[in-house]
Design a protein around this motif. Structure first.
Motif, PDB file in Angstrom:
ATOM      1  N   LEU A 247       0.821  -1.209   0.000  1.00  0.00           N
ATOM      2  CA  LEU A 247       0.000   0.000   0.000  1.00  0.00           C
ATOM      3  C   LEU A 247       0.856   1.261   0.000  1.00  0.00           C
ATOM      4  O   LEU A 247       0.506   2.260  -0.638  1.00  0.00           O
ATOM      5  N   ASP A 248       1.976   1.216   0.700  1.00  0.00           N
ATOM      6  CA  ASP A 248       2.879   2.372   0.696  1.00  0.00           C
ATOM      7  C   ASP A 248       3.436   2.620  -0.704  1.00  0.00           C
ATOM      8  O   ASP A 248       3.515   3.769  -1.177  1.00  0.00           O
ATOM      9  N   ALA A 249       3.829   1.542  -1.376  1.00  0.00           N
ATOM     10  CA  ALA A 249       4.375   1.683  -2.737  1.00  0.00           C
ATOM     11  C   ALA A 249       3.321   2.218  -3.688  1.00  0.00           C
ATOM     12  O   ALA A 249       3.598   3.093  -4.526  1.00  0.00           O
ATOM     13  N   LEU A 250       2.090   1.730  -3.556  1.00  0.00           N
ATOM     14  CA  LEU A 250       1.019   2.189  -4.435  1.00  0.00           C
ATOM     15  C   LEU A 250       0.663   3.647  -4.153  1.00  0.00           C
ATOM     16  O   LEU A 250       0.437   4.434  -5.085  1.00  0.00           O
ATOM     17  N   SER A 251       0.632   4.022  -2.879  1.00  0.00           N
ATOM     18  CA  SER A 251       0.305   5.413  -2.548  1.00  0.00           C
ATOM     19  C   SER A 251       1.358   6.370  -3.096  1.00  0.00           C
ATOM     20  O   SER A 251       1.032   7.475  -3.561  1.00  0.00           O
ATOM     21  N   THR A 252       2.630   5.944  -3.089  1.00  0.00           N
ATOM     22  CA  THR A 252       3.697   6.762  -3.659  1.00  0.00           C
ATOM     23  C   THR A 252       3.496   6.950  -5.159  1.00  0.00           C
ATOM     24  O   THR A 252       3.632   8.060  -5.690  1.00  0.00           O
ATOM     25  N   ARG A 253       3.168   5.863  -5.864  1.00  0.00           N
ATOM     26  CA  ARG A 253       2.932   5.950  -7.304  1.00  0.00           C
ATOM     27  C   ARG A 253       1.729   6.829  -7.627  1.00  0.00           C
ATOM     28  O   ARG A 253       1.731   7.606  -8.600  1.00  0.00           O
ATOM     29  N   ILE A 254       0.682   6.732  -6.822  1.00  0.00           N
ATOM     30  CA  ILE A 254      -0.513   7.553  -7.066  1.00  0.00           C
ATOM     31  C   ILE A 254      -0.171   9.039  -6.909  1.00  0.00           C
ATOM     32  O   ILE A 254      -0.614   9.887  -7.695  1.00  0.00           O
ATOM     33  N   TRP A 255       0.638   9.358  -5.902  1.00  0.00           N
ATOM     34  CA  TRP A 255       1.046  10.751  -5.713  1.00  0.00           C
ATOM     35  C   TRP A 255       1.933  11.220  -6.872  1.00  0.00           C
ATOM     36  O   TRP A 255       1.747  12.320  -7.407  1.00  0.00           O
ATOM     37  N   GLN A 256       2.873  10.388  -7.293  1.00  0.00           N
ATOM     38  CA  GLN A 256       3.781  10.767  -8.369  1.00  0.00           C
ATOM     39  C   GLN A 256       3.064  10.899  -9.711  1.00  0.00           C
ATOM     40  O   GLN A 256       3.332  11.830 -10.475  1.00  0.00           O
ATOM     41  N   ASP A 257       2.158   9.985 -10.013  1.00  0.00           N
ATOM     42  CA  ASP A 257       1.519   9.948 -11.328  1.00  0.00           C
ATOM     43  C   ASP A 257       0.255  10.793 -11.415  1.00  0.00           C
ATOM     44  O   ASP A 257      -0.045  11.367 -12.469  1.00  0.00           O
ATOM     45  N   LEU A 258      -0.506  10.858 -10.304  1.00  0.00           N
ATOM     46  CA  LEU A 258      -1.820  11.509 -10.358  1.00  0.00           C
ATOM     47  C   LEU A 258      -1.926  12.726  -9.448  1.00  0.00           C
ATOM     48  O   LEU A 258      -2.959  13.403  -9.453  1.00  0.00           O
ATOM     49  N   ASN A 259      -0.880  12.980  -8.659  1.00  0.00           N
ATOM     50  CA  ASN A 259      -0.898  14.116  -7.737  1.00  0.00           C
ATOM     51  C   ASN A 259      -2.072  14.026  -6.765  1.00  0.00           C
ATOM     52  O   ASN A 259      -2.704  15.031  -6.424  1.00  0.00           O
ATOM     53  N   ILE A 260      -2.366  12.812  -6.313  1.00  0.00           N
ATOM     54  CA  ILE A 260      -3.434  12.577  -5.343  1.00  0.00           C
ATOM     55  C   ILE A 260      -2.808  11.958  -4.094  1.00  0.00           C
ATOM     56  O   ILE A 260      -2.125  10.946  -4.165  1.00  0.00           O
ATOM     57  N   ARG A 261      -3.041  12.590  -2.955  1.00  0.00           N
ATOM     58  CA  ARG A 261      -2.596  12.010  -1.686  1.00  0.00           C
ATOM     59  C   ARG A 261      -3.659  11.020  -1.218  1.00  0.00           C
ATOM     60  O   ARG A 261      -4.854  11.297  -1.297  1.00  0.00           O
ATOM     61  N   VAL A 262      -3.230   9.887  -0.732  1.00  0.00           N
ATOM     62  CA  VAL A 262      -4.182   8.843  -0.370  1.00  0.00           C
ATOM     63  C   VAL A 262      -4.134   8.584   1.125  1.00  0.00           C
ATOM     64  O   VAL A 262      -3.175   8.948   1.822  1.00  0.00           O
ATOM     65  N   LYS A 263      -5.178   7.931   1.595  1.00  0.00           N
ATOM     66  CA  LYS A 263      -5.255   7.518   2.996  1.00  0.00           C
ATOM     67  C   LYS A 263      -5.102   6.007   3.061  1.00  0.00           C
ATOM     68  O   LYS A 263      -5.680   5.282   2.254  1.00  0.00           O
ATOM     69  N   VAL A 264      -4.307   5.540   4.025  1.00  0.00           N
ATOM     70  CA  VAL A 264      -4.134   4.102   4.256  1.00  0.00           C
ATOM     71  C   VAL A 264      -4.568   3.833   5.694  1.00  0.00           C
ATOM     72  O   VAL A 264      -3.763   3.936   6.625  1.00  0.00           O
ATOM     73  N   PRO A 265      -5.829   3.514   5.913  1.00  0.00           N
ATOM     74  CA  PRO A 265      -6.351   3.414   7.278  1.00  0.00           C
ATOM     75  C   PRO A 265      -5.874   2.156   7.997  1.00  0.00           C
ATOM     76  O   PRO A 265      -5.572   1.129   7.374  1.00  0.00           O
ATOM     77  N   ALA A 266      -5.820   2.250   9.304  1.00  0.00           N
ATOM     78  CA  ALA A 266      -5.553   1.092  10.144  1.00  0.00           C
ATOM     79  C   ALA A 266      -6.876   0.436  10.508  1.00  0.00           C
ATOM     80  O   ALA A 266      -7.955   1.043  10.394  1.00  0.00           O
TER      81      ALA A 266
END
Length: 467
Positions: A441-460
């Motif tokens: 999930l961390d790797a995917l959230s990084t790619r989403i920020w880099q490619d789409l400029n969207i910050r994501v939430k990864v809930p516990a």
């Protein structure tokens, strides 16, 4: 304001369960899945709901894999009596999955209570039983893809094809409250575009919030052509060693695709020295359900490979042996070489595959092929990670068989495919990542920020968010 609380598949892969709450309709669950890994009875005794099942108004299912639906009978046992809404094909599969699951659970519980009796301990009572499965299925309502229906006052739902397994759905929730409407899109499990029997996941263009899976958020799969070539090499090498091939397979989706590709290899003349044993009553029953829907699957791929095929079971592999009874399963042991055994469970947490491991995992001539994700804590994960000795049936077994993974047969989208699906949204919705281990999930959230400029939430697990 609506709230989502994450009760499962939050920074983990199994146990999908998310509560959506609003003053307009109350509380609904997106999925009600069981966690996988560990001892079946111990897990079920310990797995408690962190909410009151009596207070749940409805359950909306993404698909029929047990890590998304397996806790439904226990939910019903503890007081849930609302609608269970899913796609029509999922409704067709649900009975097969839940009846098999309760059968395994009750058998394991019976054996556990025999052991407890020998030690003078009180027997464990079942957390749910066959009657709860019957009651669960009676609450289920199937809906066709693309049809928007009202689930509760203030809540509408629409299912689109997720391309993961038969009936898998991308769930769009339309929440009406205070004269406004919000749209929550839950991806469910998104399919791998390489999947020959499934259509590509539907593209959704608008949402306020996207709840998206990230099982393979840190990597991509091999091309299907390379994967099939790898399978051919494994067949040739194992045959040269005089060995057998064992494939732990998920009964829904993976088994049917493996059978399809074995059928294409048969057409090429590569299976003439092999027997294929499908040793899973549930997989056989599920494949018959697939046969009913066969002509609605990915027709371009099917017709290209086998233009005259009308049935996965009857047309693809003439030398296919269907093992239903225990006696038929045991009979496979008489075949000392040249047999491909496909058996459940996919993560080796139970089922007949463990009995075949007992007979063959210690023999270096044999090969074990993993075609799907192996969650933390499962026997399959231990073997894939290279463990040289495993514990089964209270005995220690040396792992000497060759271990292979065929990622191209995965039923989940890889990282690039997940990003491509997310790019289909014309607006920039809030994105929440679930159904993945933290690193993925961390790797995917990084790619989403880099490619789409969207910050994501990864809930516990247990965390809530307002939208």
């Amino acid at each position: 304001m609506a709230t989502i609380t994450f009760y499962g598949a939050a920074q983990e892969v199994t146990g999908s369960c998310h509560m959506v709450e609003s003053s307009s309709f109350g509380r609904v669950l997106l999925d009600c899945g069981m966690h996988q890994g560990g001892h079946n009875v111990e897990r079920m005794q310990k797995e408690e709901f962190e909410f009151n099942p009596n207070k749940i108004e409805a359950v909306i299912l993404s698909h029929a894999h047990l890590d998304h639906c397996g806790m439904l009978p226990k939910l019903v046992n503890q007081g849930f009596c609302g609608h269970i809404c899913c796609s029509s094909a999922t409704q067709g599969l649900l009975g097969v999955m839940l009846r098999d699951s309760v059968g395994i659970y009750l058998s394991d519980l019976e054996r556990e209570n025999v052991r407890r009796a020998r030690k003078g301990k009180k027997p464990l009572l079942p957390e749910y039983d066959d009657e709860d499965v019957v009651d669960t299925l009676a609450l289920c309502k199937g809906v066709e893809y693309g049809k928007q229906v009202e689930v509760l006052n203030g809540l509408r739902v629409e299912f689109q094809d997720a391309g993961h397994i038969l009936g898998s759905a991308i769930v769009s929730l339309f929440i009406d409250e205070n004269n406004t409407s919000k749209k929550l899109v839950f991806s469910g499990d998104l399919g791998n575009k390489n999947a020959v029997l499934m259509k590509d996941p539907s593209i959704i263009e608008e949402a306020d919030v996207v709840l998206m899976e990230g099982t393979y958020g840190d990597r991509n799969h091999r091309d299907i052509e390379d994967t099939v070539e790898q399978l051919k090499t494994i067949l040739i090498d194992t045959e040269a060693r005089g060995g057998n091939i064992l494939i732990p397979a998920f009964a829904v989706g993976r088994t049917q695709e493996i059978l399809f590709y074995l059928g294409t290899l048969h057409n090429e003349g590569l299976l003439k020295n092999w027997h294929v044993a499908l040793d899973s009553p549930m997989a056989i029953e599920v494949t018959r359900v697939y046969d009913k829907w066969f002509r609605s699957l990915d027709q371009d791929e099917i017709q290209l490979a086998t233009p005259l095929a009308t049935s996965i079971l009857e047309d693809f592999i003439p030398n296919l042996y269907l093992s239903v009874s225990v006696e038929e399963s045991i009979a496979i042991n008489r075949l000392k070489k040249g047999v491909i055994i496909i058996a459940g469970s996919g993560m080796c947490t139970g089922g007949r595959i463990r009995h075949h491991f007992k007979q063959r995992i210690w023999d270096s001539r044999n090969t074990i092929i993993f075609c799907g994700y192996q969650a933390n804590g499962t026997l399959g994960r231990l073997i894939v990670d290279g463990k040289k000795h495993i514990k089964m049936f209270n005995d220690d077994f040396a792992v000497k068989a060759q271990i292979e993974t065929l990622g191209g047969f995965s039923a989940h989208a890889g990282q690039d495919q997940l990003l491509d699906w997310l790019k289909g949204f014309k607006n920039k919705p809030s994105v929440v990542l679930v159904h993945g281990e933290p690193m993925a999930l961390d790797a995917l959230s990084t790619r989403i920020w880099q490619d789409l400029n969207i910050r994501v939430k990864v809930p516990a697990r247990g965390e809530s968010m307002v939208f």
